[in-house]
Design a protein around this motif. Structure first.
Motif: not given
Length: 92
Positions: A41-42, A44-45, A67-68, A71
């Motif tokens: 997630k980090y 992607v963020a 949003q994160v 996705k």
């Protein structure tokens, strides 16, 4: 706000879901540690420009955090649908 705990309907699937997430996100082109698949997630963020970091992220908007998660979850749902369609096609 306290972090919600995830509960799966089927007991004992947590490890399998984490492995599935790692596999799907690897295929999406992300570097995923199979021992820590939630850490994707980090990455992607960062790609989305969302300042998500370990610890308190109380200053983030619901939209940016969504949003994160969207996705990641969207990729997982697309893969589940693909697998289900494949299974149905093989039954015929």
């Amino acid at each position: 706000m306290a972090r919600r705990s995830r509960r799966y309907v089927v007991p004992g699937v947590e490890q399998g879901m984490q492995a599935f997430k790692a596999d799907v996100m690897k295929r999406e082109g992300y570097a995923v540690d199979p021992n820590q698949p939630d850490d994707v997630k980090y990455e992607v963020a960062k790609e989305l420009g969302v300042p998500l970091h370990p610890g308190d992220n109380g200053g983030l908007t619901t939209e940016s955090v969504g949003q994160v998660g969207g996705k990641i979850g969207g990729a997982m749902v697309r893969e589940m649908i693909r697998l289900a369609q494949e299974q149905l096609a093989n039954k015929k």
